[in-house]
Design a protein around this motif. Structure first.
Motif, PDB file in Angstrom:
ATOM      1  N   LYS A 129      -1.346 -13.392   6.163  1.00 43.35           N
ATOM      2  CA  LYS A 129      -2.453 -13.867   5.350  1.00 43.35           C
ATOM      3  C   LYS A 129      -3.550 -12.820   5.144  1.00 43.35           C
ATOM      4  O   LYS A 129      -4.400 -12.960   4.270  1.00 43.35           O
ATOM      5  CB  LYS A 129      -3.071 -15.112   5.995  1.00 43.35           C
ATOM      6  N   LEU A 130      -3.552 -11.783   5.937  1.00 40.25           N
ATOM      7  CA  LEU A 130      -4.633 -10.799   5.896  1.00 40.25           C
ATOM      8  C   LEU A 130      -4.069  -9.384   5.850  1.00 40.25           C
ATOM      9  O   LEU A 130      -3.162  -9.047   6.601  1.00 40.25           O
ATOM     10  CB  LEU A 130      -5.539 -10.955   7.127  1.00 40.25           C
ATOM     11  N   SER A 131      -4.619  -8.569   4.973  1.00 43.91           N
ATOM     12  CA  SER A 131      -4.242  -7.165   4.908  1.00 43.91           C
ATOM     13  C   SER A 131      -5.495  -6.341   4.678  1.00 43.91           C
ATOM     14  O   SER A 131      -6.043  -6.320   3.580  1.00 43.91           O
ATOM     15  CB  SER A 131      -3.226  -6.919   3.780  1.00 43.91           C
ATOM     16  N   ASP A 132      -5.995  -5.717   5.735  1.00 46.50           N
ATOM     17  CA  ASP A 132      -7.177  -4.866   5.656  1.00 46.50           C
ATOM     18  C   ASP A 132      -6.821  -3.522   6.288  1.00 46.50           C
ATOM     19  O   ASP A 132      -6.779  -3.394   7.512  1.00 46.50           O
ATOM     20  CB  ASP A 132      -8.355  -5.508   6.380  1.00 46.50           C
ATOM     21  N   PRO A 133      -6.545  -2.496   5.478  1.00 44.24           N
ATOM     22  CA  PRO A 133      -6.044  -1.221   5.996  1.00 44.24           C
ATOM     23  C   PRO A 133      -7.098  -0.357   6.683  1.00 44.24           C
ATOM     24  O   PRO A 133      -6.791   0.748   7.113  1.00 44.24           O
ATOM     25  CB  PRO A 133      -5.525  -0.531   4.734  1.00 44.24           C
ATOM     26  N   HIS A 134      -8.337  -0.836   6.792  1.00 44.43           N
ATOM     27  CA  HIS A 134      -9.405  -0.015   7.354  1.00 44.43           C
ATOM     28  C   HIS A 134      -9.318   0.143   8.865  1.00 44.43           C
ATOM     29  O   HIS A 134     -10.023   0.957   9.449  1.00 44.43           O
ATOM     30  CB  HIS A 134     -10.769  -0.594   6.970  1.00 44.43           C
ATOM     31  N   ALA A 189     -14.486 -11.360   4.039  1.00 44.15           N
ATOM     32  CA  ALA A 189     -15.224 -11.541   2.786  1.00 44.15           C
ATOM     33  C   ALA A 189     -14.705 -10.528   1.782  1.00 44.15           C
ATOM     34  O   ALA A 189     -14.607  -9.334   2.076  1.00 44.15           O
ATOM     35  CB  ALA A 189     -16.728 -11.348   3.000  1.00 44.15           C
ATOM     36  N   SER A 190     -14.324 -11.016   0.602  1.00 44.37           N
ATOM     37  CA  SER A 190     -13.785 -10.150  -0.463  1.00 44.37           C
ATOM     38  C   SER A 190     -12.592  -9.335   0.024  1.00 44.37           C
ATOM     39  O   SER A 190     -12.437  -8.161  -0.336  1.00 44.37           O
ATOM     40  CB  SER A 190     -14.881  -9.224  -0.997  1.00 44.37           C
ATOM     41  N   GLY A 191     -11.768  -9.955   0.841  1.00 46.47           N
ATOM     42  CA  GLY A 191     -10.545  -9.306   1.292  1.00 46.47           C
ATOM     43  C   GLY A 191     -10.709  -8.306   2.411  1.00 46.47           C
ATOM     44  O   GLY A 191      -9.745  -7.643   2.788  1.00 46.47           O
ATOM     45  N   ARG A 192     -11.924  -8.199   2.966  1.00 41.68           N
ATOM     46  CA  ARG A 192     -12.165  -7.248   4.049  1.00 41.68           C
ATOM     47  C   ARG A 192     -12.758  -7.946   5.255  1.00 41.68           C
ATOM     48  O   ARG A 192     -13.499  -8.924   5.131  1.00 41.68           O
ATOM     49  CB  ARG A 192     -13.111  -6.129   3.582  1.00 41.68           C
TER      50      ARG A 192
END
Length: 218
Positions: free
Chosen positions: A97-102, A155-158
């Protein structure tokens, strides 16, 4: 959003390119964040081992883009009987459900039950790599587990904040129909918030003190 748990088993997701003397390991990164690193270099600096096989290692974790070094982070690890292996986990908090590459983790551990794993987590943004935190985990089949359980706020995908705690699961017995019953101890609650590109860590409970216990089944 379901909580994130540190990996149940150490797994090298990317194979390193080793030098002849194994003094350097190079991991090629996918570089999903603009201006982020394209490789990680683990430089082995020192190693001490006693007669029982217990020891200590030191290494530099070097995040590079081309010929430029974005960050060099020194680490020191202790091990018992077996020295751990290095591995990289990109998109560390990612799931279905989540993809945040940071977020990226550089992990070290021996690939067997009961051995501690160390996870050095870093944050990549605007061409910079900064240290986020270090997590520890131990898993011993269905008998024992200790790990941090983090729940991200998005928030906003991050990811803009995280909150969690360490959980220690210890097997008590088998209930009816082979259901496993565990005692869970909760300690070291912590929160993280992102302010002006910097992560702020806040401890919520006294370090190392168990503040609650519960019984659960699996």
């Amino acid at each position: 959003m379901s909580p994130f748990k540190t990996p149940r088993a150490f797994k090298v997701e990317q194979q390193a390119e080793r030098s002849e003397r194994d003094s350097v390991e190079v991991f090629v990164l996918e570089k999903k964040v603009p201006g982020g690193p394209d490789k990680l270099i683990v430089r082995h600096l020192r190693k001490q081992v006693d007669k029982k096989g217990n020891g200590k290692i030191g290494a530099d974790l070097c995040f590079c883009r081309g010929k430029d070094t974005l960050l060099t982070y020194p680490v020191e690890l202790e091990f018992s009987e077996n020295e751990g292996y290095w591995g990289v986990i990109e998109n560390y908090f990612g799931d279905d459900k989540l993809s945040d590459p940071h977020f990226i983790a550089v992990s070290n551990g021996y690939d067997a039950c009961g051995y501690p794993q160390a996870h050095f987590v870093f944050y990549i943004d605007t061409g910079k790599v900064t240290f986020f935190d270090r997590f520890e985990s131990v898993f011993d089949a269905d008998v024992y587990a200790s790990y941090i359980n983090l729940e991200p706020k998005v928030a906003s995908g991050r990811i803009v904040a995280l909150a969690g705690r360490y959980e220690e699961h210890e097997l008590l017995d088998e209930a009816a129909d082979t259901v496993l019953r565990y005692q869970v101890a909760f300690r070291d609650s912590v929160s993280y918030s992102l302010k002006n590109g910097t992560w702020i860590r806040k401890r919520l409970t006294p370090e190392g003190k168990v503040y609650r216990k519960a019984i659960t089944t699996e």
